[in-house]
Design a protein around this motif. Sequence first.
Motif, PDB file in Angstrom:
ATOM      1  N   PHE A 133      -3.047  89.921  36.705  1.00 26.68           N
ATOM      2  CA  PHE A 133      -3.115  88.728  35.865  1.00 26.68           C
ATOM      3  C   PHE A 133      -2.021  87.755  36.290  1.00 26.68           C
ATOM      4  O   PHE A 133      -1.114  88.104  37.048  1.00 26.68           O
ATOM      5  N   TYR A 134      -2.128  86.528  35.809  1.00 28.81           N
ATOM      6  CA  TYR A 134      -1.215  85.468  36.241  1.00 28.81           C
ATOM      7  C   TYR A 134      -0.434  84.919  35.048  1.00 28.81           C
ATOM      8  O   TYR A 134      -0.919  84.922  33.910  1.00 28.81           O
ATOM      9  N   ALA A 135       0.768  84.439  35.328  1.00 23.59           N
ATOM     10  CA  ALA A 135       1.593  83.842  34.277  1.00 23.59           C
ATOM     11  C   ALA A 135       2.578  82.865  34.908  1.00 23.59           C
ATOM     12  O   ALA A 135       3.073  83.089  36.013  1.00 23.59           O
ATOM     13  N   PRO A 136       2.883  81.767  34.210  1.00 25.65           N
ATOM     14  CA  PRO A 136       3.878  80.807  34.695  1.00 25.65           C
ATOM     15  C   PRO A 136       5.302  81.307  34.463  1.00 25.65           C
ATOM     16  O   PRO A 136       5.579  82.027  33.499  1.00 25.65           O
ATOM     17  N   HIS A 137       6.197  80.883  35.363  1.00 25.83           N
ATOM     18  CA  HIS A 137       7.638  81.117  35.215  1.00 25.83           C
ATOM     19  C   HIS A 137       8.364  79.824  35.548  1.00 25.83           C
ATOM     20  O   HIS A 137       7.930  79.065  36.412  1.00 25.83           O
ATOM     21  N   SER A 138       9.480  79.610  34.882  1.00 20.68           N
ATOM     22  CA  SER A 138      10.334  78.462  35.173  1.00 20.68           C
ATOM     23  C   SER A 138      11.746  78.822  34.732  1.00 20.68           C
ATOM     24  O   SER A 138      12.132  78.589  33.589  1.00 20.68           O
ATOM     25  N   ARG A 139      12.524  79.400  35.650  1.00 23.83           N
ATOM     26  CA  ARG A 139      13.860  79.873  35.271  1.00 23.83           C
ATOM     27  C   ARG A 139      14.737  80.070  36.506  1.00 23.83           C
ATOM     28  O   ARG A 139      14.248  80.224  37.627  1.00 23.83           O
ATOM     29  N   TYR A 140      16.051  80.095  36.250  1.00 21.09           N
ATOM     30  CA  TYR A 140      17.049  80.260  37.307  1.00 21.09           C
ATOM     31  C   TYR A 140      17.655  81.650  37.314  1.00 21.09           C
ATOM     32  O   TYR A 140      18.481  81.957  38.179  1.00 21.09           O
ATOM     33  N   THR A 141      17.308  82.470  36.338  1.00 22.64           N
ATOM     34  CA  THR A 141      17.904  83.799  36.224  1.00 22.64           C
ATOM     35  C   THR A 141      16.818  84.839  35.988  1.00 22.64           C
ATOM     36  O   THR A 141      15.675  84.510  35.660  1.00 22.64           O
ATOM     37  N   GLU A 142      17.186  86.103  36.135  1.00 20.84           N
ATOM     38  CA  GLU A 142      16.246  87.200  35.963  1.00 20.84           C
ATOM     39  C   GLU A 142      16.975  88.409  35.395  1.00 20.84           C
ATOM     40  O   GLU A 142      18.207  88.419  35.283  1.00 20.84           O
ATOM     41  N   VAL A 143      16.228  89.435  35.034  1.00 20.72           N
ATOM     42  CA  VAL A 143      16.801  90.749  34.749  1.00 20.72           C
ATOM     43  C   VAL A 143      16.217  91.721  35.760  1.00 20.72           C
ATOM     44  O   VAL A 143      15.092  91.538  36.235  1.00 20.72           O
TER      45      VAL A 143
END
Length: 304
Positions: free
Chosen positions: A187-197
Amino acid sequence: MPIKIPDSLPATAVLESENIFVMTEYRAMHQDIRPLSVLILNLMPTKIVTETQILRKLSNTPLQIKVELLRTASYQSQHTDEDHLSSFYTTFDQVREQNFDGLIITGAPVENLEFDQVEYWPELCEIMTWSRTHVHSTLHICWGAQAGLYFHHGIQKRTLPQKLFGVYEHRVLKPSSPLFRGFDDVFYAPHSRYTEVWEQDIRSTPDLELIAASSEAGVYAAKTEDSRQFFVLGHPEYDPDTLAREYWRDVDKGLEIAVPAHYFPGDDPTRVPVVRWRSAGQLLYTNWLNYYVYQTTPYDLKQL
C-alpha cells in the motif's frame, strides 16, 4: 453513519458537498445511542485544512462520532483566525476532567527542533500523560508519533540526510493486525518530514510492535501490545494536492526542495498528481475506530 460536528464549522460545507453524512446537533440528541467521543489535538499551523482532512477520514464508518477539537493554550497559532479557534476549539483545562474513547494527535512542522525546544512541549507532555488514564486509544500522526514514541517509550527521533518527501510503497508486517484488515499486501502513503525513528529501536522496546514499514521511508506504523497507543509516521489523511502545495510553497520562497518522490507523473511538477493512498488512508482510520475504539471501549467512559 455520520460524524457529529458544529453546523458552522468550515469543514461541514466541504464534507456535505462530498456527500458525506454530517449530523446536526438536534438529530444526534434524538438518537438512542452513545456516539464515540473523539478528541483531536490539532498541532498543525493550517488547522482548517487539517481538521477537514481528518474529519473526512473519520466519517466513512457505521459509527456515530462526536468530535471535539483541541488546541494548545501555551502556543498561539499564527496561521488560523482567532475567531475560528475560539468558536470551534477547546483547551486542555476545559477537558482534563473528561474521558474520551479516542484521541488523535496530529503532526507539526517542528521536527528539526529538539522536543524540549518546542514551545508547547510541557503542555503536550501533560496531555500525553493524561491520555493514559482518560483515553481508551490514542492515534499519533507523523511528528505526533515521534513525540509519543519518545515521551511514552524513550525512542529518539533521528535526523535524515534530506527531507523524506513523497508517496512511498509500504508492506504490512503483521497481516493479522485489525488495523490493516482489508489492506493490500503493498500500500502507499505520503510522507513529509526531516526525521525518522529506527526500526531496531521499535523492535527492541518490549511493549511495542512494528506492524508496517517501507524499504524507502522506514517505519510506518507501530502500536503498543495493549492497543492503547498507535504511532503512524506518515500522513494517510493528506489531500491529493497537499504535497504539491508544500512543494510550490517552498519553491516560491526560493528554498531548496526536491520534487516529491513517486507523486507527479514522470516527476513533472506541472502535471496532476496520481492519488494512490486514498483508500488505504481511509481504511486505516476506519479500522482504528472500529476495532480499537468502538469494539473495546467501555459504554460508561468513567470506567476508563
